[in-house]
Design an enzyme around this catalytic site. Structure first.
Site, PDB file in Angstrom:
ATOM      1  N   ASN A 172     140.219  47.432  64.214  1.00 50.88           N
ATOM      2  CA  ASN A 172     140.617  47.405  62.807  1.00 50.88           C
ATOM      3  C   ASN A 172     141.758  46.418  62.588  1.00 50.88           C
ATOM      4  O   ASN A 172     142.766  46.473  63.318  1.00 50.88           O
ATOM      5  CB  ASN A 172     141.096  48.802  62.384  1.00 50.88           C
ATOM      6  CG  ASN A 172     141.659  48.806  60.971  1.00 50.88           C
ATOM      7  OD1 ASN A 172     140.906  48.669  60.010  1.00 50.88           O
ATOM      8  ND2 ASN A 172     142.976  48.933  60.841  1.00 50.88           N
ATOM      9  N   GLU A 173     141.613  45.527  61.636  1.00 46.80           N
ATOM     10  CA  GLU A 173     142.697  44.617  61.193  1.00 46.80           C
ATOM     11  C   GLU A 173     143.517  44.084  62.360  1.00 46.80           C
ATOM     12  O   GLU A 173     144.755  44.154  62.355  1.00 46.80           O
ATOM     13  CB  GLU A 173     143.606  45.334  60.175  1.00 46.80           C
ATOM     14  CG  GLU A 173     142.893  45.662  58.891  1.00 46.80           C
ATOM     15  CD  GLU A 173     143.795  46.142  57.754  1.00 46.80           C
ATOM     16  OE1 GLU A 173     144.993  46.439  58.002  1.00 46.80           O
ATOM     17  OE2 GLU A 173     143.305  46.214  56.615  1.00 46.80           O
ATOM     18  N   GLU A 292     137.039  48.059  53.759  1.00 44.87           N
ATOM     19  CA  GLU A 292     138.183  48.689  53.077  1.00 44.87           C
ATOM     20  C   GLU A 292     138.369  47.959  51.764  1.00 44.87           C
ATOM     21  O   GLU A 292     138.602  46.744  51.758  1.00 44.87           O
ATOM     22  CB  GLU A 292     139.465  48.591  53.906  1.00 44.87           C
ATOM     23  CG  GLU A 292     139.498  49.526  55.091  1.00 44.87           C
ATOM     24  CD  GLU A 292     140.864  49.561  55.781  1.00 44.87           C
ATOM     25  OE1 GLU A 292     141.904  49.393  55.108  1.00 44.87           O
ATOM     26  OE2 GLU A 292     140.862  49.749  57.010  1.00 44.87           O
ATOM     27  N   GLN A 351     140.423  55.278  50.369  1.00 44.59           N
ATOM     28  CA  GLN A 351     139.750  56.167  51.297  1.00 44.59           C
ATOM     29  C   GLN A 351     139.066  57.271  50.488  1.00 44.59           C
ATOM     30  O   GLN A 351     138.881  57.073  49.285  1.00 44.59           O
ATOM     31  CB  GLN A 351     140.761  56.710  52.282  1.00 44.59           C
ATOM     32  CG  GLN A 351     141.390  55.569  53.117  1.00 44.59           C
ATOM     33  CD  GLN A 351     142.172  56.024  54.327  1.00 44.59           C
ATOM     34  OE1 GLN A 351     142.254  57.180  54.666  1.00 44.59           O
ATOM     35  NE2 GLN A 351     142.770  55.039  55.010  1.00 44.59           N
TER      36      GLN A 351
END
Ligand code: AHR
Length: 516
Positions: A172-173, A292, A351
């Site tokens: 992630n990221e 996201e 989220q």
């Protein structure tokens, strides 16, 4: 405002929406898992502790795929901590959100929750503090039927059948300095490709997403995607994109124009991915996982602010309260995703519950819908089908959008944002044409005329609007329906034209029956 004209034809399509476009995200962060989807002892909780009032709202929201367990959290996560008897699971410090992680909810519980909600699971592996070995072991634990130590461990834990998880995120990221063991593009590319080789050796049916930039304003944006794809191109199906739209500047027209920059972001990543393909003379097309996206700015924190006294379990952090204008900016993002249905094949609203979320809960109390719940529910319930090309003739305005993500403070000009942002989706099976229309003018009603060619008879099935005179109006536990959809009246058909008048600053959904 003068008439705004839209022209579309049944035969001219952008692409078909993938079921996975309508996903969301559950991270071990704040009260998303604990006291969000999972609250043993709550009066609606089932025997596994899953809140059924939340489950009912999730069904109404209708996300199709769910990313888990992070987010920043995954970059320090040991998946083994979250499986096996709950009493034996370790409590750990979570350095992403400066909390204590009790691990009473883990991968197997997540899979059960997804199955109950009829949602496809999307799992992320830790490529921050860990690498390929942990990732391949997790695939073996989850997806291998039996006969090995890890698959038999899953069976011993009570899950006899393999979880059969198809969609896996490679970290992630990893470009973000806030990430545990962030990496340069080359470092990440090397680790990701080795994980991406081994994981499908265990289960060839899985699909993999490499990390793209954590935002378009990151200083390494572009170069990151190129380098990562040079390493991983032959082993992944997706590259990820993340965007959080903000109104730090208090400039609502620019805020509502931010989705046009999302369009540019998508087009640019497509161009980079296709350039990598071109250099290889490859016909393979890397698809985009916008895993996201949301509006988020009021509750963003830097690392210092994240230090909470006493390392609490499930602290109430990132509990952004959304207002009417947030729902409009959010609706614009839904339209951008739909209008790129040819290449954006997965998407996750970040989220789901409590943490920058459409659904809020009171611990021990009720659950309620935020303003952004409504455009997402429309997007997911009505956005399935063939997205049609549209020609839009609308007045435009110039905006300058401020996005401070990354070390630099940046302004992004949008020279000509059309007042109308629109997407048209034809669901051939249902015989329905759905128009998602955002009037971005804050002051003027919009007389809209859509020429829907090639369909034959048109009949208005249903028309809804989300509008509130006060752009700062919010929903709350006390007034959960202050901002809620109402009927959009006076939509009329004249031959092959759909006519409607859209309120200033409104989100509108017009469903036209086109069944022969
Ligand atoms: O969704 C909140 C956080 O935003 C995620 O953990 C991270 O991936 C992103 O920076």
């Amino acid at each position: 405002m003068r008439n705004v004209d839209v022209l579309l034809h049944r035969d001219f399509e952008i692409g078909v929406t993938d079921k996975r476009l309508f996903g969301a995200f559950i991270e071990h962060l704040g009260r998303c898992v604990y006291n969000g989807i999972y609250e043993p002892g709550h009066k609606t909780a089932d025997k596994q502790g899953f809140r059924q009032d939340v489950m009912a709202l999730v069904r109404e929201l209708a996300p199709t795929i769910m990313r888990y367990p992070g987010g920043n959290f995954v970059s320090g996560y040991n998946w083994e901590d979250g499986v096996g008897p709950v009493k034996d699971r370790p409590r750990r410090l979570d350095l992403a959100w400066m909390s204590t992680e009790p691990n009473s909810f883990g991968t197997n519980e997540f899979i059960d929750w997804c199955r109950m909600a009829d949602i496809e699971p999307m799992l992320a592996v830790n490529l921050g503090t860990r690498a390929g070995d942990a990732a391949r072991n997790m695939v073996e634990y989850c997806n291998h039927p039996s006969g090995t130590t890890l698959s038999d461990l899953r069976r011993k834990h009570g899950w006899d059948k393999p979880h059969d998880v198809k969609f896996w995120c490679l970290g992630n990221e990893m470009d973000g300095p806030w990430q545990m063991e962030a990496k340069t593009a080359t470092e990440y590319g090397r680790i990701a490709v080795e994980a991406a080789k081994m994981m499908p050796w265990i289960d060839p049916s899985i699909e993999l997403a490499a990390c793209g930039s954590s935002g378009r304003s990151m200083p390494t944006y572009g170069a990151w995607e190129q380098t990562v794809l040079e390493h991983t191109f032959d082993h992944v199906e997706f590259i990820s994109l993340h965007t959080y739209i903000n109104n730090y500047a208090g400039d609502t027209p620019a805020f509502l124009a931010a989705c046009d920059l999302m369009d540019s972001f998508i087009d640019e990543v497509v161009a980079i991915a296709d350039a990598v393909a071109a250099r290889r003379r490859s016909s393979k097309r890397i698809m985009l996982s916008f895993d996201e996206w949301n509006v988020w700015y009021r509750t963003r924190r830097n690392r210092q602010e994240r230090v909470l006294p006493g390392w609490p379990v499930a602290p109430p952090i990132l509990e952004e309260i959304y207002n009417m204008e947030d729902a409009l900016a959010f609706g614009g993002a839904c339209i951008s995703l739909l209008n790129h249905a040819d290449r954006v094949k997965a998407g996750c609203l970040a989220q789901l519950v409590n943490v920058i979320a459409p659904i809020m809960t009171e611990t021990g109390g009720p659950a309620w819908r935020q303003t952004i719940f409504h455009p997402f529910a429309h997007f997911s319930n009505f956005g399935r089908g063939r997205v049609l090309r549209t020609q839009i003739d609308s007045p435009t305005y110039a905006a300058n959008y401020y996005d401070p993500r990354g070390p630099q403070e940046l302004y992004f000009p949008v020279p000509a944002a059309p007042n109308l942002k629109l997407s048209a989706v034809h669901d051939d099976k249902a015989g329905m044409l759905t128009l998602f229309a955002l009037n971005r003018s804050l002051t003027e009603e919009m007389p809209l005329r859509v020429a829907a060619k090639g369909f034959g008879n048109l009949r208005v099935e249903k028309a809804l609007q989300l509008h509130h005179a006060d752009l700062k109006a919010i929903n709350s536990k006390a007034a959960p329906d202050k901002v809620a959809p109402t009927a959009l009246s006076a939509v009329r058909i004249d031959g092959e034209h759909v006519h409607a008048t859209l309120k200033p600053a409104s989100w509108n959904v017009i469903r036209v029956n086109v069944a022969k």
